[in-house]
Write a protein that holds these residues in place. Structure first.
Motif, PDB file in Angstrom:
ATOM      1  N   TYR A  97       9.271  -9.673  -9.797  1.00 53.38           N
ATOM      2  CA  TYR A  97       9.462  -9.093  -8.469  1.00 53.38           C
ATOM      3  C   TYR A  97       8.597  -9.794  -7.431  1.00 53.38           C
ATOM      4  O   TYR A  97       7.431 -10.111  -7.680  1.00 53.38           O
ATOM      5  CB  TYR A  97       9.149  -7.600  -8.500  1.00 53.38           C
ATOM      6  N   ALA A  99       8.053 -10.135  -2.900  1.00 53.83           N
ATOM      7  CA  ALA A  99       8.378  -9.728  -1.533  1.00 53.83           C
ATOM      8  C   ALA A  99       7.566 -10.575  -0.571  1.00 53.83           C
ATOM      9  O   ALA A  99       6.388 -10.858  -0.833  1.00 53.83           O
ATOM     10  CB  ALA A  99       8.090  -8.241  -1.322  1.00 53.83           C
ATOM     11  N   ASP A 228       2.721 -13.119   0.539  1.00 52.64           N
ATOM     12  CA  ASP A 228       3.585 -12.966  -0.633  1.00 52.64           C
ATOM     13  C   ASP A 228       2.965 -11.929  -1.565  1.00 52.64           C
ATOM     14  O   ASP A 228       1.755 -11.859  -1.722  1.00 52.64           O
ATOM     15  CB  ASP A 228       3.778 -14.297  -1.364  1.00 52.64           C
ATOM     16  N   LYS A 234       8.527  -3.308  -9.135  1.00 52.69           N
ATOM     17  CA  LYS A 234       9.182  -3.544  -7.840  1.00 52.69           C
ATOM     18  C   LYS A 234       8.654  -2.600  -6.759  1.00 52.69           C
ATOM     19  O   LYS A 234       8.361  -3.027  -5.642  1.00 52.69           O
ATOM     20  CB  LYS A 234      10.696  -3.380  -7.981  1.00 52.69           C
ATOM     21  N   GLU A 238       6.622  -3.734  -3.249  1.00 59.06           N
ATOM     22  CA  GLU A 238       7.099  -3.444  -1.888  1.00 59.06           C
ATOM     23  C   GLU A 238       6.121  -2.547  -1.132  1.00 59.06           C
ATOM     24  O   GLU A 238       5.906  -2.721   0.072  1.00 59.06           O
ATOM     25  CB  GLU A 238       8.482  -2.804  -1.972  1.00 59.06           C
ATOM     26  N   LEU A 241       3.185  -4.697   0.120  1.00 58.07           N
ATOM     27  CA  LEU A 241       3.560  -5.487   1.294  1.00 58.07           C
ATOM     28  C   LEU A 241       3.606  -4.609   2.536  1.00 58.07           C
ATOM     29  O   LEU A 241       3.106  -4.989   3.606  1.00 58.07           O
ATOM     30  CB  LEU A 241       4.906  -6.167   1.071  1.00 58.07           C
ATOM     31  N   ASN A 242       4.181  -3.422   2.429  1.00 56.93           N
ATOM     32  CA  ASN A 242       4.265  -2.518   3.579  1.00 56.93           C
ATOM     33  C   ASN A 242       2.883  -2.138   4.101  1.00 56.93           C
ATOM     34  O   ASN A 242       2.664  -2.058   5.312  1.00 56.93           O
ATOM     35  CB  ASN A 242       5.044  -1.260   3.197  1.00 56.93           C
ATOM     36  N   SER A 257      10.666 -10.554   9.088  1.00 56.60           N
ATOM     37  CA  SER A 257      11.209 -10.332   7.756  1.00 56.60           C
ATOM     38  C   SER A 257      11.746 -11.632   7.163  1.00 56.60           C
ATOM     39  O   SER A 257      12.042 -12.593   7.876  1.00 56.60           O
ATOM     40  CB  SER A 257      12.325  -9.288   7.808  1.00 56.60           C
ATOM     41  N   MET A 260      14.952 -12.299   0.328  1.00 58.70           N
ATOM     42  CA  MET A 260      14.713 -12.653  -1.072  1.00 58.70           C
ATOM     43  C   MET A 260      16.062 -12.860  -1.749  1.00 58.70           C
ATOM     44  O   MET A 260      16.893 -11.928  -1.810  1.00 58.70           O
ATOM     45  CB  MET A 260      13.955 -11.527  -1.792  1.00 58.70           C
ATOM     46  N   THR A 269      12.844  -8.234   3.080  1.00 54.92           N
ATOM     47  CA  THR A 269      11.513  -7.610   3.057  1.00 54.92           C
ATOM     48  C   THR A 269      10.733  -8.063   4.293  1.00 54.92           C
ATOM     49  O   THR A 269      10.944  -9.171   4.781  1.00 54.92           O
ATOM     50  CB  THR A 269      10.726  -7.998   1.786  1.00 54.92           C
ATOM     51  N   PRO A 270       9.859  -7.203   4.815  1.00 59.38           N
ATOM     52  CA  PRO A 270       9.581  -5.842   4.360  1.00 59.38           C
ATOM     53  C   PRO A 270      10.610  -4.854   4.887  1.00 59.38           C
ATOM     54  O   PRO A 270      11.242  -5.085   5.911  1.00 59.38           O
ATOM     55  CB  PRO A 270       8.210  -5.555   4.963  1.00 59.38           C
ATOM     56  N   ASP A 271      10.741  -3.741   4.175  1.00 59.93           N
ATOM     57  CA  ASP A 271      11.593  -2.644   4.605  1.00 59.93           C
ATOM     58  C   ASP A 271      10.678  -1.491   5.027  1.00 59.93           C
ATOM     59  O   ASP A 271      10.072  -0.831   4.186  1.00 59.93           O
ATOM     60  CB  ASP A 271      12.507  -2.206   3.460  1.00 59.93           C
TER      61      ASP A 271
END
Length: 552
Positions: A97, A99, A228, A234, A238, A241-242, A257, A260, A269-271
């Protein structure tokens, strides 16, 4: 627990002008502890369930809400960068995984590079389990160009200059010639290829989860970065990263953003889409106790906690949860935030309306007899925590790592798992007391925890007795005599059989089992391997035993 250090001036730069004494009194009300402070800076310890507060930007964001300076859900603008990351099929078997995000308008003046490095390492511990679950890289984007590739490389391919070095190394050489590579080599030791992140010109950004490249090292002149996050989980990737990008956005960073692209799917990403949950006013009043909050009261308190809330009825609100709040798993977590913003000190205390009479549980009744027996044999009792680490529990003991109960957000390197054996705790005690006179005879009786899918909570508790003797002539015969004495006095039979336990010298270790009217036991005893003794920095022979009391 993670401790962050920042200066009072850092808060002023972030828009919070608060007197030192008020700050010191306010931070504990937000779920933190003041470790130390002086006239210039303050050290704050936060619970690991709030990794978003492990940066000064995160602290300022929470503090603004608590002080009603800024309320509601923070809004972060995310623009597409147009850049892509292509993920090789091979790397999905190693560290699947990943992001990415790009952030422009970054300021690294003053202490800010140190702050982001500390933040990164705290996230490695709290979420990443010392990089095993999540590893983070922050890169100078001005020296590389997209699109990017996440590949698996051979140990002799794609040489690059690792961080803080001045010569190129092959990926395989990093594990033997770079200090960070030596420290984290165990994360990739089971693979013949290693993850690598390359730019469009095949320049190496990093070799996750081991080391970044010197090429993308941050400087005070860096204004655009690439973040990164790679890992084996997963959701954790994420979330990490957020949390990172949200902190940069708090100080004016522009989030970009990236896409990927796997062989069979892709995502952006990011969401930062907030999740939604319902909270009920009656549950808030019930769990907090002594309050008569209305739906409007709860709405105001949630907005102070940096949530958005919409009143659906007099008893129900729909709550929007920030993308950096990975600790919100259930409605009760939202209620906890309501209680914090209401202020814990304002909640009236009261005694429960029921009374109980305590009695000793059967699980512990036999411990008194065992303790008296061990003390009578000249042993001193030690008591240690059930928390330990894979390094001490498995690696130092030369044991193969098996499935075990892990701490999801460990607060230190020493407490990442729940023990299944007492032996490494005893050896750590001998290590800490090796300056004391010999012989040393110690024992511990305590609980261990196993994974067990057949139980309600998928875990099973066990009780063990372990002992250790350290002196220059300690040997197998001495320990056999001790174990025989212990079991006979407790009313157990003893059957001895051969053992290949790798923590002990082969040929000088034995398995045991026995039974009595109280139940069955199993265990082992012998002379500890010289390699194990060296791993715990001891200088004299050690003999040990461990017995598990089996429930019917």
């Amino acid at each position: 627990m993670p401790v962050i250090t920042f200066e009072y001036d850092d808060l002023k730069e972030l828009g919070i002008d608060i007197e030192k004494e008020k700050l010191i009194n306010t931070l504990p009300m937000m779920g933190s502890d003041i470790e130390d402070y002086d006239d210039k800076e303050i050290k704050v310890e936060f619970f690991p369930n709030r990794p978003d507060n492990l940066s000064v930007e995160g602290v300022a964001r929470s503090l603004k809400g608590f002080l009603s300076q800024e309320t509601g859900l923070p809004q972060y603008n995310v623009e597409p960068s147009g850049e892509k990351v292509y993920i090789s099929k091979e790397v999905e078997k190693i560290r699947p995984y990943i992001a990415f995000a790009k952030i422009e308008n970054v300021d690294f003046s003053g202490n800010k590079i140190k702050y982001i490095m500390d933040f990164q390492e705290n996230l490695h511990w709290v979420i990443g389990r010392d990089r095993k679950k999540v590893a983070i890289g922050v890169h100078n984007a001005d020296v590389v160009s997209g699109d990017y590739k996440y590949i698996a490389t051979g140990k002799d391919e794609n040489s690059f200059i690792p961080l803080e070095m001045d010569k190129e190394l092959k990926p395989g050489e990093i594990f033997t010639e770079h200090e960070t590579g030596k420290k984290y080599a165990h994360l990739l030791e089971d693979f013949d290829k290693y993850p690598l992140i390359l730019d469009s010109e095949n320049k190496v950004l990093s070799m996750p989860p081991i080391i970044n490249g010197e090429l993308t090292k941050l400087t005070e002149d860096t204004h655009t970065i690439i973040v990164d996050v790679t890992g084996t989980d997963k959701k954790a990737v994420e979330e990490s990263l957020n949390i990172l990008v949200s902190s940069f956005a708090e100080v004016g960073g522009q989030i970009k953003s990236m896409e990927m692209i796997y062989e069979d799917h892709s995502f952006i990403t990011p969401d930062l889409t907030p999740q939604e949950k319902l909270v009920h006013v009656d549950l808030c009043n019930e769990l907090i106790g002594g309050t008569s909050l209305t739906s409007e009261d709860v709405k105001i308190l949630l907005e102070k906690a940096r949530f958005d809330a919409e009143i659906i009825s007099s008893n129900e609100l729909k709550v929007k949860i920030p993308p950096f709040r990975c600790d919100i798993l259930h409605e009760v977590d939202i209620v906890e935030n309501v209680a914090i913003q209401y202020c814990i000190n304002k909640i009236p205390s009261k005694l429960p309306e029921i009374s109980t009479v305590a009695y000793e549980h059967d699980w512990f009744k036999g411990e008194k007899t065992i303790r008296e027996l061990m003390v009578g044999l000249g042993f001193n009792e030690v008591m240690s925590l059930m928390l330990t680490s894979e390094e001490s529990h498995y690696n130092k003991m030369l044991q193969e790592e098996t499935e075990h109960v892990q701490v999801s957000k460990p607060i230190s390197v020493e407490g990442t798992m729940i023990r299944t054996s007492l032996l490494n705790n005893l050896l750590e005690f001998l290590e800490d007391n090796k300056a004391e006179d010999l012989p040393q005879k110690i024992f511990e009786i305590g609980d261990v925890l196993y994974l067990d899918d057949s139980t309600q909570f998928n875990v099973r508790a066990g009780k063990k007795l372990a002992g250790a003797v350290c002196h220059s002539n300690a040997n197998f015969t001495e320990m056999k005599s001790i174990v025989s004495n212990v079991l006979s006095n407790l009313g157990y039979t003893m059957e001895v059989s051969s053992s290949d336990n790798p923590s002990f010298i082969q040929g000088r270790v034995a398995n045991i089992k026995g039974s009595s009217k109280n139940g069955n036991i199993k265990g082992f005893f012998g002379e500890v391997s010289p390699e194990v003794i060296t791993n715990f920095d001891l200088e004299y022979p050690v003999i040990m035993f461990e017995i598990e009391f089996l429930r019917d």
